[in-house]
Design a protein around this motif. Structure first.
Motif, PDB file in Angstrom:
ATOM      1  N   ASP A 630      34.665 -34.484  27.282  1.00  0.00           N
ATOM      2  CA  ASP A 630      35.718 -33.739  27.958  1.00  0.00           C
ATOM      3  C   ASP A 630      36.952 -33.599  27.072  1.00  0.00           C
ATOM      4  OD1 ASP A 630      34.082 -33.577  30.179  1.00  0.00           O
ATOM      5  OD2 ASP A 630      34.776 -35.514  30.923  1.00  0.00           O
ATOM      6  N   SER A 633      36.102 -31.348  24.105  1.00  0.00           N
ATOM      7  CA  SER A 633      36.066 -29.932  24.480  1.00  0.00           C
ATOM      8  C   SER A 633      37.477 -29.401  24.710  1.00  0.00           C
ATOM      9  CB  SER A 633      35.231 -29.755  25.752  1.00  0.00           C
ATOM     10  OG  SER A 633      33.924 -30.202  25.537  1.00  0.00           O
ATOM     11  N   VAL A 649      30.442 -29.945  25.251  1.00  0.00           N
ATOM     12  CA  VAL A 649      30.153 -30.293  26.639  1.00  0.00           C
ATOM     13  C   VAL A 649      28.654 -30.519  26.818  1.00  0.00           C
ATOM     14  CG1 VAL A 649      30.119 -29.431  28.996  1.00  0.00           C
ATOM     15  CG2 VAL A 649      32.158 -29.131  27.613  1.00  0.00           C
ATOM     16  N   ARG A 653      26.950 -33.839  28.331  1.00  0.00           N
ATOM     17  CA  ARG A 653      26.961 -33.656  29.779  1.00  0.00           C
ATOM     18  C   ARG A 653      25.582 -33.984  30.350  1.00  0.00           C
ATOM     19  NH1 ARG A 653      28.577 -33.927  34.574  1.00  0.00           N
ATOM     20  NH2 ARG A 653      28.234 -32.221  35.983  1.00  0.00           N
ATOM     21  N   ILE A 756      36.407 -28.453  32.899  1.00  0.00           N
ATOM     22  CA  ILE A 756      36.662 -29.615  32.047  1.00  0.00           C
ATOM     23  C   ILE A 756      38.020 -30.209  32.414  1.00  0.00           C
ATOM     24  CG2 ILE A 756      36.916 -30.430  29.674  1.00  0.00           C
ATOM     25  CD1 ILE A 756      35.413 -27.797  28.858  1.00  0.00           C
ATOM     26  N   THR A 849      32.580 -30.995  35.283  1.00  0.00           N
ATOM     27  CA  THR A 849      32.499 -32.243  34.522  1.00  0.00           C
ATOM     28  C   THR A 849      33.602 -33.178  35.004  1.00  0.00           C
ATOM     29  OG1 THR A 849      34.017 -31.656  32.727  1.00  0.00           O
ATOM     30  CG2 THR A 849      31.733 -30.899  32.520  1.00  0.00           C
TER      31      THR A 849
END
Length: 1138
Positions: A630, A633, A649, A653, A756, A849
């Motif tokens: 996170d 990103s 991600v 993820r 995010i 996320t």
């Protein structure tokens, strides 16, 4: 008298022999009885291998003509070869007697005793009788050996050799050697007796060396080697040749202490022992004090260098120490310690796992009261803490180590020689736990233990320098927590005293200097005394220059340098210092000698420093530590690299699912390119999966270690196969993380929106069907805002559940409006905008996320009238058909899986209204819900119902496996601490998430989970979609309806009815179609607004399907923000030797 036997024979039975020692002290290959009738004829018994007590059983019978001679010569001889004999062997004893003497014992066995040999009388037990029939000899009358000259010289050599051993006259030795050399000359290369001739000569020369009458051991060893080379594996005399070579090597080692000799001897014994049957004389010699036991002790006394060769040797040594062997405990320790050191050099977790397994066995060999129990406890604790905990950071290892240290300390009262070491080690373990937990009690206990250890190490004690340094370290650490100046000042003085006591070549000296450097930096931060930080930098630079580039401690040099430069930068604000700190972060995070957890911490600390000080290396730092997806990103977005943000991600993820899916990704393309390798890969993938699943429920620590080792061995084989695949043209990126271009295929049926939340910014990324991704920043939203929104929703849902069905859900409406205004409206504007022009009522997929995973994004609603008064503003579900997906890869795989749909779908409804004890209260509406579902199904659909006593765990698993569609109505429980224990309540026992994931559902298509908490993940790892709905997807279901919180079984039937009515409307040819699920749910929740409260309508979500994959061990990287840890070095005491 003799004349009376002219027409008769003597039947002689040779029964057994005992005390059959050889004068030369050589090891006989076998023993036989030699009966000489006259100068031309003789009889020989079979050659039998002697037992460990020099006993031989023959049971041979011969019919001997009595007229041949008035006397008979009876000899016992040792054959020195089991194969072709050279000469007649060595004489053990010889007697002459008349036939009358033989027959004078009647029909009873009698013992014939021979002259003394090495202090005992050899003897044979015989039985003799006169018979008229001279036929049916078991033995045969033979002529003397044809090659009399070679045999005669060999026999003379044996005689002279035996005389030398008893008399110690060098002339006898020289005579024996001369005869044996003469025989060897007559047995050139290729001669069948050459190996025997070489051995005879070598044995005589070795005995002369042992008695110090000859000096040349090297040429003697070469003779034994040459003989061994002529006796390959399977040759009956190879065991003896192996033994003689070890005897030469061990005697040379005894005199010259050559490590190579004792190492080679161990390897030879490893081959020799299985060739020596139990109970034989050779076995007793091999297992004796001068045999393998000497070699084991010699190997165990060798210094441990932890090289591959050293570890191979110690494995061999352990193998020749079976259970119950007196040297097994020490051999276990040596191999365990070597593996630990090898792990320290190479970083292979397999080494330390095996080391710990061996340590556990060592402890098991030392029950309470055993004098070495404390030692073994300390060593096992050391491996658990110093090696594996330091590498993996598992609290179970550290806690077990502390328990072991405490027991070992209890066995070492005041005055015990090892008490100071155990105090130091236990104190270090409490320091480790303080770093992990931050509890003051642990650091205070560590200081107390180290202070006591220092009192046991007065000036002049060999470990005083180490104990000083360890006490300094824990005081230094407590200063970081308490900021008590006296702790830091005392620590610096202790470090200085420790350094004064250490030799300049002491390998621990530079580590103490590192810690002193760190303490000086800390004091500089407080006092801003420039001399402290400049001294710290100078110390680290000097030490780094003195270390090889790949020395493990080079890592710490880089870490202390970055700390010193950052400290000076914070005070003086010189950008050059910041750049130097970053460069040292970079070098430390990539240092190959460090384990993954340490490098992860380093990379994360780099990201923090770069972000805090606005340095341009921040994106590089996040990329290095891509597991913090996170934040990484978010950083990529701030640097306008949107495609990179998507890739970051995806890389982490839902790693628990995506890594698992890679193990059984369809290999159709590989099968067409290389069918054999494709099959190998599939088999290895299954083995990896099985190994991981098999260890999922293990609670025993030792068994868990063994399972982990098995898993890693399978993984190594799997990775080797992967290397082969990637060498094939066109497969270079087989199963590697996907690029943005690959990932964009997920959006082929509609855009995917990734949300995010990081501590630096909150954003959304829209991945469109084609073209570049679109960045949607949430400028007014912070991570704290998202966390609060998540909390507020949980409270609002809980409050709504207590309200009547007609009461207004004001709090919930306000929160959904906030989601719309602050999160979804900016996204919808972009979707409908000029660039994307996504059509009204199109499909979209939400991929939340972190904190976004706990917010019902699909239910975002403005709840207000349009500005022009023309009507109500549309909500998200008015505008689009929403589904969720855990990853982009999941969507890609699900569409591939949809190509192989079942031709004749079958439907099962599973309900449990009376769950088993402890699983929940009765559910009155379950049975009616199952009947409702049945009535809504098309008449041509194959339907099965499972309820009541039939709805057991096994019954449900079987139904899931046999059917393509399932409706599940029961209690559902999300276990937030152990998400794989999340479960559906059945009659006998729960159906867990792990049960579902392990289940084989090859034709599964659709599941409706009418239960509580089926689509809620784990709070500890919010980026991991670990819930019941995901488990069904993982096991093969391509489309799943799940719930976010508690459902009311009295009102849920309205949603169920509306959903299936829409689902089965306008079916093509009456065939069930799971692709309609998202739209059917959308229409259903709209259609029951007047019947179902708001929180019970938005509880249901549709989740995009997974392809069918297999489970494997998780490798999730922590995303906690509290990873900035102290990197001070604790100087561990060496393990206590046995």
């Amino acid at each position: 008298m003799a004349g009376s036997f002219d027409d008769q024979c003597i039947r002689l039975e040779v029964i057994s022999g005992k005390n059959l020692h050889v004068l030369s002290e050589r090891i006989p290959a076998g023993i036989y009885v030699f009966i000489k009738l006259d100068s031309t004829r003789l009889w020989k018994s079979a050659i039998q291998v002697p037992s460990s007590n020099s006993y031989v059983a023959w049971g041979d019978t011969a019919n001997l003509p009595s007229h041949a001679s008035p006397q008979v010569s009876v000899e016992i001889r040792a054959s020195l070869e089991l194969s072709r004999m050279l000469g007649n062997g060595e004489l053990i004893g010889k007697l002459k007697m008349s036939w009358d003497e033989l027959l004078g014992h009647g029909d009873e066995p009698f013992e014939m005793s021979f002259p003394l040999v090495r202090g005992v009388h050899p003897s044979v037990t015989l039985k003799a009788a006169a018979v008229n029939d001279c036929g049916n000899n078991n033995g045969e009358l033979l002529n003397l050996i044809v090659d009399c000259e070679i045999a005669r010289d060999t026999d003379v050599g044996h005689t002279r050799f035996g005389e030398y051993v008893t008399s110690k006259r060098v002339s006898d030795l020289n005579d024996a050697v001369a005869h044996f050399e003469l025989v060897l000359e007559r047995c050139p290369v290729g001669h069948p007796d050459r190996a025997a001739a070489l051995t005879n000569l070598a044995c005589a020369r070795l005995k002369g060396y042992i008695c110090r009458d000859l000096q040349d051991i090297d040429s003697t060893t070469c003779l034994f080697r040459d003989a061994l080379a002529l006796r390959p594996q399977g040759h009956p005399d190879r065991p003896l040749s192996l033994y003689y070579l070890t005897e030469a090597l061990t005697w040379r080692h005894n005199e010259e202490k050559t490590a190579a000799d004792i190492r080679e001897s161990a390897q030879i014994y490893h081959e020799l022992l299985p060739l020596c049957p139990e109970g034989t004389y050779l076995r007793s010699i091999v297992e004796g004090a001068n045999g393998v036991d000497y070699v084991i002790s010699g190997c165990n006394n060798l210094p441990i260098d932890a090289s591959d060769e050293d570890i191979r040797l110690r494995r061999i040594v352990l193998e020749v120490c079976p259970q119950g062997h007196e040297h097994r405990l020490n051999s276990l320790y040596k191999l365990s310690w070597a593996l630990g050191k090898h792990f320290g050099q190479r970083g292979s977790i397999v080494d330390i796992d095996e080391s710990i397994q061996l340590g556990r066995e060592a402890v098991s060999l030392c029950p309470e009261g055993h004098p070495d129990r404390g030692v073994c406890l300390n060593n096992l604790a050391f491996s658990l803490r110093y090696y594996r905990f330091s590498h993996q950071g598992k609290s179970d290892d550290l806690n077990e180590a502390i328990s072991l240290y405490e027991e070992a300390l209890s066995l070492s009262p005041v005055g015990h020689k090892s008490r100071d070491t155990l105090l130091d080690n236990l104190g270090g373990a409490f320091l480790d736990r303080f770093h992990q937990r931050g509890e003051v009690e642990d650091i205070n206990r560590a200081i107390s233990l180290h202070r006591e250890a220092l009192t046991l190490c007065p000036p002049g004690h060999q470990y005083r320098d180490t104990t000083l340094s360890n006490l300094a370290l824990v005081l230094d650490t407590r200063y970081d927590k308490s900021h008590a100046n006296e702790d830091l000042n005392e620590a610096i003085e202790l470090y200085r005293e420790s350094i004064r006591l250490k030799r300049h070549d002491d390998p621990g000296r530079h580590r103490t200097l590192y810690n002193l450097s760190s303490a000086l930096c800390s004091r500089f931060t407080r006092t801003q005394n420039i001399e402290d930080v400049e001294e710290a930098i100078e110390l680290c630079q000097e030490l780094l220059a003195a270390l090889p580039s790949l020395h493990p401690d080079g890592y710490y040099s880089y870490m202390w340098l970055q700390e010193a430069y950052l400290s000076r930068y914070r005070v003086q604000c010189n950008l050059a210092d910041l750049s130097l700190a970053v460069e040292n972060f970079r070098l430390a995070s990539r240092h190959p000698t460090q384990g993954l957890p340490q490098r992860i911490v380093t990379a994360f600390n780099w990201t923090v420093a770069a972000e805090q000080h606005g340095h341009g290396s921040a994106l590089e730092a996040y990329t290095t530590f891509f597991e913090l997806l996170d934040n990484a990103s978010s950083c990529a977005l701030r640097h306008h690299n949107v495609e990179k943000a998507v890739e970051l991600v995806e890389q982490g993820r839902g790693q628990q699912w995506s890594l698992a899916s890679r193990l059984r990704t369809p290999v159709e393309e590989l099968e067409s390119a290389n069918p054999k390798l494709a099959h190998e890969f599939s088999e290895l993938s299954k083995r990896v999966s099985d190994a991981a699943q098999g260890s999922a429920a293990i609670t025993d620590r030792a068994a868990a270690d063994q399972a982990a080792m098995k898993y890693r061995r399978c993984t190594e084989q799997w990775e080797a196969a992967m290397g082969k695949i990637r060498n094939i043209r066109g497969f270079s990126r087989f199963l590697l993380p996907l690029s943005y271009e690959d990932l964009q295929a997920a959006a082929c049926d509609g855009p995917v929106i990734i949300l995010i939340a990081s501590e630096y910014s909150c954003n959304a990324i829209i991945v469109p069907t084609s073209g570049v991704p679109h960045h949607v920043p949430f400028l007014s939203l912070t991570l704290a805002d998202v966390e609060k929104l998540k909390y507020d929703f949980a409270m609002a849902i809980r409050h709504a559940s207590l309200m009547g069905p007609t009461e207004s859900r004001t709090d919930l409406i306000v929160l959904l409006q906030k989601i719309w205004d602050e999160i979804m409206l900016p996204i919808v504007d972009v979707l409908l905008g000029h660039d994307l022009k996504v059509k009204h009522r199109s499909r979209i997929w939400l991929c939340p996320t972190a904190a976004f995973t706990s917010i019902p994004l699909h239910a975002a609603h403005p709840s207000r009238t349009k500005a022009d008064g023309s009507g109500r503003e549309l909500s998200l579900e008015d505008t689009f058909i929403c589904s969720y997906t855990p990853t982009l890869s999941a969507l890609i795989r699900s569409r591939q899986a949809m190509k192989t749909r079942a031709t004749s779908p079958s439907f099962v409804a599973i309900g449990q209204s009376q769950p088993g004890a402890g699983q929940g209260t009765a559910l009155a509406a379950v049975d009616s819900e199952l009947e409702l579902v049945h009535t809504l199904l098309p008449p041509n659909a194959k339907f099965t119902s499972l309820s009541g006593g039939e709805a057991t765990q096994a019954g449900a698993l079987d139904a899931l496996q046999r059917n393509t569609w399932v409706h599940l109505a029961c209690h559902g429980k999300q276990d937030r601490e152990q998400p794989y224990n999340s479960r559906f309540a059945m009659r006998d026992k729960p159906l867990t998430l792990l049960d579902i994931m392990e289940n084989d559902t090859p034709q599964a298509e659709f599941a409706f989970l009418s239960a509580c908490h089926t689509a809620v993940g784990d709070e500890e790892t919010p980026d991991e979609v670990i819930h019941l709905a995901a488990g069904l997807q993982f096991s093969g279901f391509k489309s799943v309806i799940g719930t976010l919180w508690v459902v009311d079984d009295e009102v849920v039937k309205h949603v169920v009815e509306a959903f299936y009515e829409n689902m089965f409307k306008d079916l093509k040819d009456g065939v069930l179609d799971c692709t309609k699920a998202a739209k059917a749910l959308n229409y259903a929740t709209h259609g029951v607004k007047k019947l179902v409260p708001l929180e019970q309508r938005i509880v249901f979500i549709h989740i995009g399907a997974f392809a069918r994959v297999a489970l494997t061990e998780w490798r999730v990287m922590s995303t906690q923000t509290e990873l900035i840890v102290s990197l001070n070095i604790l100087l561990f005491r060496v393990e206590i030797d046995l």
